[in-house]
Design an enzyme around this catalytic site. Structure first.
Site, PDB file in Angstrom:
ATOM      1  N   LYS A   1      52.724  27.506  32.587  1.00 15.87           N
ATOM      2  CA  LYS A   1      53.043  28.597  33.508  1.00 15.87           C
ATOM      3  C   LYS A   1      52.072  28.473  34.674  1.00 15.87           C
ATOM      4  CE  LYS A   1      52.261  32.285  35.053  1.00 15.87           C
ATOM      5  NZ  LYS A   1      51.980  32.480  36.485  1.00 15.87           N
TER       6      LYS A   1
ATOM      7  N   GLU B   1      39.290  29.919  29.878  1.00 17.70           N
ATOM      8  CA  GLU B   1      38.340  29.344  30.857  1.00 17.70           C
ATOM      9  C   GLU B   1      38.344  30.288  32.046  1.00 17.70           C
ATOM     10  OE1 GLU B   1      36.547  26.749  30.296  1.00 17.70           O
ATOM     11  OE2 GLU B   1      37.595  25.816  28.619  1.00 17.70           O
TER      12      GLU B   1
ATOM     13  N   CYS C   1      35.793  27.711  40.139  1.00 15.06           N
ATOM     14  CA  CYS C   1      35.155  28.510  39.088  1.00 15.06           C
ATOM     15  C   CYS C   1      33.671  28.149  38.977  1.00 15.06           C
ATOM     16  CB  CYS C   1      35.865  28.291  37.771  1.00 15.06           C
ATOM     17  SG  CYS C   1      36.059  26.573  37.354  1.00 15.06           S
TER      18      CYS C   1
ATOM     19  N   GLU D   1      32.179  37.490  41.651  1.00 14.68           N
ATOM     20  CA  GLU D   1      32.780  36.204  42.015  1.00 14.68           C
ATOM     21  C   GLU D   1      33.649  36.411  43.256  1.00 14.68           C
ATOM     22  OE1 GLU D   1      35.994  34.593  39.603  1.00 14.68           O
ATOM     23  OE2 GLU D   1      34.995  32.651  39.628  1.00 14.68           O
TER      24      GLU D   1
HETATM   25  P1  NAD Z   1      44.309  34.955  37.714  1.00 13.68           P
HETATM   26  O1  NAD Z   1      43.632  35.426  36.491  1.00 13.68           O
HETATM   27  O2  NAD Z   1      44.740  35.959  38.717  1.00 13.68           O
HETATM   28  O3  NAD Z   1      45.649  34.156  37.340  1.00 13.68           O
HETATM   29  C1  NAD Z   1      45.629  33.036  36.493  1.00 13.68           C
HETATM   30  C2  NAD Z   1      47.004  32.851  35.894  1.00 13.68           C
HETATM   31  O4  NAD Z   1      47.308  33.978  35.073  1.00 13.68           O
HETATM   32  C3  NAD Z   1      48.131  32.767  36.916  1.00 13.68           C
HETATM   33  O5  NAD Z   1      49.079  31.835  36.461  1.00 13.68           O
HETATM   34  C4  NAD Z   1      48.702  34.180  36.903  1.00 13.68           C
HETATM   35  O6  NAD Z   1      50.067  34.241  37.280  1.00 13.68           O
HETATM   36  C5  NAD Z   1      48.546  34.561  35.450  1.00 13.68           C
HETATM   37  N1  NAD Z   1      48.466  35.996  35.184  1.00 13.68           N
HETATM   38  C6  NAD Z   1      48.121  36.998  36.030  1.00 13.68           C
HETATM   39  N2  NAD Z   1      48.166  38.185  35.393  1.00 13.68           N
HETATM   40  C7  NAD Z   1      48.540  37.942  34.121  1.00 13.68           C
HETATM   41  C8  NAD Z   1      48.745  38.752  32.972  1.00 13.68           C
HETATM   42  N3  NAD Z   1      48.586  40.079  33.002  1.00 13.68           N
HETATM   43  N4  NAD Z   1      49.105  38.145  31.821  1.00 13.68           N
HETATM   44  C9  NAD Z   1      49.264  36.818  31.754  1.00 13.68           C
HETATM   45  N5  NAD Z   1      49.091  35.987  32.808  1.00 13.68           N
HETATM   46  C10 NAD Z   1      48.727  36.546  33.982  1.00 13.68           C
HETATM   47  O7  NAD Z   1      43.357  33.858  38.333  1.00 13.68           O
HETATM   48  P2  NAD Z   1      43.569  33.042  39.678  1.00 13.68           P
HETATM   49  O8  NAD Z   1      43.347  33.986  40.809  1.00 13.68           O
HETATM   50  O9  NAD Z   1      44.838  32.263  39.624  1.00 13.68           O
HETATM   51  O10 NAD Z   1      42.383  31.977  39.589  1.00 13.68           O
HETATM   52  C11 NAD Z   1      41.103  32.299  39.961  1.00 13.68           C
HETATM   53  C12 NAD Z   1      40.247  32.564  38.758  1.00 13.68           C
HETATM   54  O11 NAD Z   1      40.316  31.460  37.860  1.00 13.68           O
HETATM   55  C13 NAD Z   1      38.783  32.700  39.117  1.00 13.68           C
HETATM   56  O12 NAD Z   1      38.214  33.775  38.429  1.00 13.68           O
HETATM   57  C14 NAD Z   1      38.181  31.391  38.622  1.00 13.68           C
HETATM   58  O13 NAD Z   1      36.826  31.447  38.330  1.00 13.68           O
HETATM   59  C15 NAD Z   1      39.009  31.088  37.439  1.00 13.68           C
HETATM   60  N6  NAD Z   1      38.970  29.661  37.109  1.00 13.68           N
HETATM   61  C16 NAD Z   1      38.274  29.269  36.001  1.00 13.68           C
HETATM   62  C17 NAD Z   1      38.191  27.927  35.676  1.00 13.68           C
HETATM   63  C18 NAD Z   1      37.444  27.482  34.455  1.00 13.68           C
HETATM   64  O14 NAD Z   1      37.699  26.385  33.987  1.00 13.68           O
HETATM   65  N7  NAD Z   1      36.548  28.279  33.902  1.00 13.68           N
HETATM   66  C19 NAD Z   1      38.820  26.976  36.475  1.00 13.68           C
HETATM   67  C20 NAD Z   1      39.518  27.399  37.595  1.00 13.68           C
HETATM   68  C21 NAD Z   1      39.592  28.754  37.893  1.00 13.68           C
END
Ligand code: NAD
Length: 496
Positions: free
Chosen positions: A190, A265, A300, A399
């Site tokens: 997804k 993650e 991240c 962040e």
């Molecule tokens: P996000 O949490 O908004 O979304 C991530 C994914 O989850 C997307 O596909 C989104 O559509 C989905 N999503 C959103 N709400 C949901 C829900 N209620 N239930 C299930 N799925 C849902 O994050 P983002 O804005 O896409 O990415 C940025 C974040 O990701 C930052 O906090 C960053 O630090 C983190 N990140 C972490 C790593 C790591 O490996 N630790 C790597 C990359 C990014």
């Protein structure tokens, strides 16, 4: 072959873009025909209409995954054979490097030079690495009572949903589906609604490589689609990369449904500590700039807090200001661009509001601080850094996920370690010192999943596990440890 700016622009103008979801080996429209517009953040132009998966699509994909998994068409293959198919998949990703890199850059705004050299080859390398590893890891024979044989084996967990973010779309997806497929699972990806295009394209390549129908599926859409997967009784494991806030929701959905395995993650606010015996201050400053401005700071592991010892602060800042210039935003299709566009209006507004908050809370601008445009278009922000009077400012704690650095001054190593660890996150950290004992001592005290010494963001090597302490998540991507997420341990006892 490397292309010029004009050649990339030309290729972009003629690129065909697939926007449909992919279930059971076929591209299809969403069950209710719903779509959303995919926008190029560098221009504001519409790139494609993409399917927004409906609940019926989620059910259909989970059912197809279950059928394919239980038929043994993939999980029942000898690991060597599964590995061969995955190696073909990796080769196809490499063959389509420019197309995938272009999709990634148009979709989320990152420089094309990075998409071609880091994101796409990194995804191919990940798939290939797990393909090569999977016939080399075996089980155990346990030292039990001699009247028994005790076998310890690993079996695929079943149906794995991979919910991934927009900052490294193809790479983060591959860190999930690479090990999950190698271990014999059926995977549903997804992608983020902000960057779905490379995942959708990968589905066709997976089929071309010979991955059976139902084993690799892609459901574009928003958080609602992720939620349906996380709540689904037919999903055995959810592997999530994204924000800590959504990670907590995902853990809750698993608890409310079938206690599916949950791997998270999440976010970070990583400290980059520059001690006064830093072996090369100019290199440390250049690296610190890369640590926060690479990928527009949408990382991240971004080194978003520089902790610098007072005695070297002014010299460090002088070098840092010079280094930051290299990241002044440009058209992401320009191979020389250091920074591209912020992914969308929402993220752009969020980053600018943090910049305002930094000013409002008494931080002093070191560089940047403004939104900008390229050819009068797009969501671009200058590489920005603040000198912060104390470590409790909002911009030092939250962040930001954008090109905004907070610089914090300290006097002693103890103070630096205390500030570094005073965060809910624990994804990464770095320390710069010429003293090998200090390097070890400080590394041990830093509460983070990765610690870099005299470098930052080194870690493309698949042999190193990647993940966080504390609210940066659980479990690890990359390395053989990632296989632990996608397998169940089984003990088999045979009475002799
Ligand atoms: P996000 O949490 O908004 O979304 C991530 C994914 O989850 C997307 O596909 C989104 O559509 C989905 N999503 C959103 N709400 C949901 C829900 N209620 N239930 C299930 N799925 C849902 O994050 P983002 O804005 O896409 O990415 C940025 C974040 O990701 C930052 O906090 C960053 O630090 C983190 N990140 C972490 C790593 C790591 O490996 N630790 C790597 C990359 C990014």
């Amino acid at each position: 072959m490397s292309r010029t700016h004009a050649e990339w622009q030309q290729l972009a103008a003629t690129l065909g873009i697939e926007g449909r979801l992919f279930i059971d080996g076929e591209y299809a429209h969403a069950h209710d025909s719903r779509t959303f517009n995919c926008i190029n953040p560098a221009t504001g132009d519409k790139l494609a209409e993409v399917a927004w998966s409906a609940a019926a699509d989620v059910d259909a994909a989970v059912a197809a995954a279950r059928r394919a998994f239980e038929s043994g068409v993939w999980s029942g293959l000898p690991p060597l054979k599964r590995g061969k198919i995955l190696k073909r998949f990796a080769a196809l990703i490499r063959q389509h490097r420019d197309e995938l890199a272009l999709l990634e850059t148009l979709d989320m705004g990152k420089p094309i030079g990075d998409s071609t050299t880091v994101d796409v080859p990194g995804a191919a390398y990940c798939v290939e690495w797990f393909a090569e590893a999977i016939d080399k890891v075996g089980g155990e024979v346990a030292p039990v009572d001699p009247k028994l044989v005790g076998l310890v084996t690993r079996e695929p967990v079943g149906v794995v949903a991979a919910v991934v973010p927009w900052n490294f779309p193809i790479l983060m997806a591959s860190w999930k589906f690479g090990p999950a497929l190698a271990a014999g699972n059926a995977v549903i990806v997804k992608p983020s609604e902000k960057s779905p295009l490379t995942a959708i394209r990968l589905a066709g390549l997976a089929k071309q490589a010979g991955i059976p129908d139902g084993i690799f599926q892609v459901l574009p859409g928003g958080g609602d689609v992720g939620k349906l997967l996380a709540l689904h009784m037919g999903v055995d494991c959810i592997a999530f990369t994204g924000s800590t806030a959504v990670g907590k929701l995902i853990a809750g959905y698993a608890a409310q449904s079938n206690l599916k395995r949950v791997w998270l993650e999440l976010g970070g606010k990583s400290p980059n500590i520059i001690l006064e015996d830093c072996p090369d201050l100019a290199r440390a400053a250049r690296t610190a700039a890369g640590a926060i401005y690479y990928n527009m700071g949408e990382m991240c592991t971004a080194g978003s807090r520089v902790l610098v010892q007072r005695s070297i602060k002014e010299r460090f800042l002088e070098e840092f200001r010079k280094a930051a210039q290299r990241y002044y935003p440009a058209d992401p299709l320009d191979p020389a661009a250091g920074m591209g566009a912020i992914v969308d209006q929402i993220q752009f507004d969020k980053v600018l509001s943090y910049i305002d908050q930094g000013r409002g809370e008494g931080a002093t601008l070191i560089c940047g601080g403004q939104a900008t445009q390229v050819e009068s278009k797009g969501y671009f922000i200058e590489p920005t850094a603040f000198d912060c009077p104390h470590p409790d400012l909002t911009i030092c704690r939250e962040e930001i996920f954008g090109p905004v650095l907070s610089v914090i001054t300290f006097d002693s190593i103890d103070e630096a370690v205390r500030i570094a660890n005073d965060t809910e996150y624990g994804l990464a950290a770095a320390v710069w010192t010429a003293n090998v004992s200090t390097a070890h001592q400080v590394s041990r005290r830093l509460r983070a999943g990765t610690v870099w010494v005299n470098c930052y963001d080194e870690g493309g090597d698949m042999n190193l596990p990647f993940g966080g302490f504390k609210q940066s998540g659980n479990g690890r991507d990359k390395s053989l440890h990632a296989l632990e997420k996608y397998t169940e341990l089984k003990s088999t006892l045979i009475k002799l």
